[in-house]
Design an enzyme around this catalytic site. Structure first.
Site, PDB file in Angstrom:
ATOM      1  N   LYS A 113       1.409   4.003  -3.034  1.00 17.32           N
ATOM      2  CA  LYS A 113       0.994   5.503  -3.070  1.00 17.32           C
ATOM      3  C   LYS A 113       2.098   6.218  -3.186  1.00 17.32           C
ATOM      4  O   LYS A 113       1.552   7.414  -3.674  1.00 17.32           O
ATOM      5  CB  LYS A 113       0.080   5.641  -1.545  1.00 17.32           C
ATOM      6  CG  LYS A 113      -0.969   5.012  -1.179  1.00 17.32           C
ATOM      7  CD  LYS A 113      -2.116   5.520  -2.300  1.00 17.32           C
ATOM      8  CE  LYS A 113      -3.454   5.047  -2.134  1.00 17.32           C
ATOM      9  NZ  LYS A 113      -4.469   5.413  -2.776  1.00 17.32           N
ATOM     10  N   TYR A 168       0.782  -1.177   0.039  1.00 18.37           N
ATOM     11  CA  TYR A 168       0.103   0.009   0.115  1.00 18.37           C
ATOM     12  C   TYR A 168       0.864   1.185  -0.100  1.00 18.37           C
ATOM     13  O   TYR A 168       0.616   1.920  -0.725  1.00 18.37           O
ATOM     14  CB  TYR A 168      -0.958  -0.042   1.243  1.00 18.37           C
ATOM     15  CG  TYR A 168      -1.943   1.259   1.211  1.00 18.37           C
ATOM     16  CD1 TYR A 168      -2.876   1.091   0.523  1.00 18.37           C
ATOM     17  CD2 TYR A 168      -1.696   2.192   2.216  1.00 18.37           C
ATOM     18  CE1 TYR A 168      -3.762   2.328   0.405  1.00 18.37           C
ATOM     19  CE2 TYR A 168      -2.602   3.202   2.190  1.00 18.37           C
ATOM     20  CZ  TYR A 168      -3.670   3.353   1.348  1.00 18.37           C
ATOM     21  OH  TYR A 168      -4.332   4.475   1.286  1.00 18.37           O
TER      22      TYR A 168
END
Length: 257
Positions: free
Chosen positions: A162, A158
């Protein structure tokens, strides 16, 4: 009803719930006509219903942001239905279960990157192409995360995806600046959304997990979908006309500690 987006057309991905739905409703209240993209047909239908209920115009767009053809079709459908595309909000995202880097499975890494990085790339690719073809001054907004700025143990995929979103934002901003298409990112910290519920559901006590997340934020609370929607509205509007390549951090002070 306001007029900060009067006459504009926006396409929002991940608009079937959470941040995307809140933004679709806010954009519509500010005068935009809205394409509502999401994987969840029930979520799409509900967002469209809510937009229409408050007097706005919305188009339902079943959309998997990891599939190039579907992104292309969604962009073209928005243009054909409303006549233009001025704002694209690449908001669709996915989380991952909390696990160490060593235990992280390859297919989980690829799943997260497919949505959070490839999905943003495809949105930029087809959304910018439509804006360039029409010669419009556009605004593209990407949902990044505070996790893409600082380390985030247990969420390697994650956080990395990002961070990739942030670099895509900066690169696209430079490539599109001369065409007056602005590209910016929003980097929220923990926000009360269905995705956060899914992420914390892997903990023994999900409620306690969210309370702990709130406690590490200097302002003492989770972000709300309205917090993020208001930032997206600013970036979509002409008020941000001299802003591109920026990462607007909405983290309650988390990353400055």
């Amino acid at each position: 009803m306001g007029d900060r987006l009067k006459g504009k057309v926006a396409l929002i991905t991940g608009a079937g719930s959470g941040i995307g739905r809140a933004t679709a409703l806010l954009f519509a209240r500010e005068g935009a006509r809205v394409g509502v993209g999401d994987l969840n047909p029930d979520g799409i239908a509900e967002t469209v219903r809510l937009v229409v209920e408050q007097g706005g115009a919305a188009l339902a767009l079943p959309l998997n942001v990891t599939v190039a053809q579907e992104v292309d079709v969604a962009v073209k459908a928005t243009v054909e239905h409303f006549g233009a595309l001025h704002v694209l909000f690449n908001n669709a995202g996915t989380g991952e279960r909390h696990t160490s880097l060593i235990k992280l499975e390859e297919d989980e890494w690829e799943r997260v990157f497919a949505v959070n990085a490839k999905g943003v790339f495809l949105g930029l690719k087809y959304g910018a192409a439509a804006m360039l073809k029409a010669g419009v001054s556009g605004s593209i907004i990407n949902t990044a995360s505070a996790a893409g700025i600082v380390g985030n143990p247990g969420y390697a995929a994650y956080s990395s995806s990002k961070a990739a979103c942030i670099q895509l934002t900066r690169t696209a901003a430079l490539e599109l600046a001369r065409s007056n298409i602005r590209v910016n990112a929003i980097a929220p910290a923990f926000t009360a959304t269905p995705m956060l519920d899914t992420m914390t559901s892997t903990y023994r006590d999900p409620v306690l997990a969210q309370q702990k997340l709130s406690s590490i934020i200097p302002l003492g609370r989770l972000g709300t979908t309205d917090d993020i929607a208001n930032a997206a509205l600013f970036l979509a509007s002409d008020e941000a006309s001299f802003m591109t390549g920026a990462v607007l951090v909405l983290d309650g002070g988390l990353t400055v500690q």
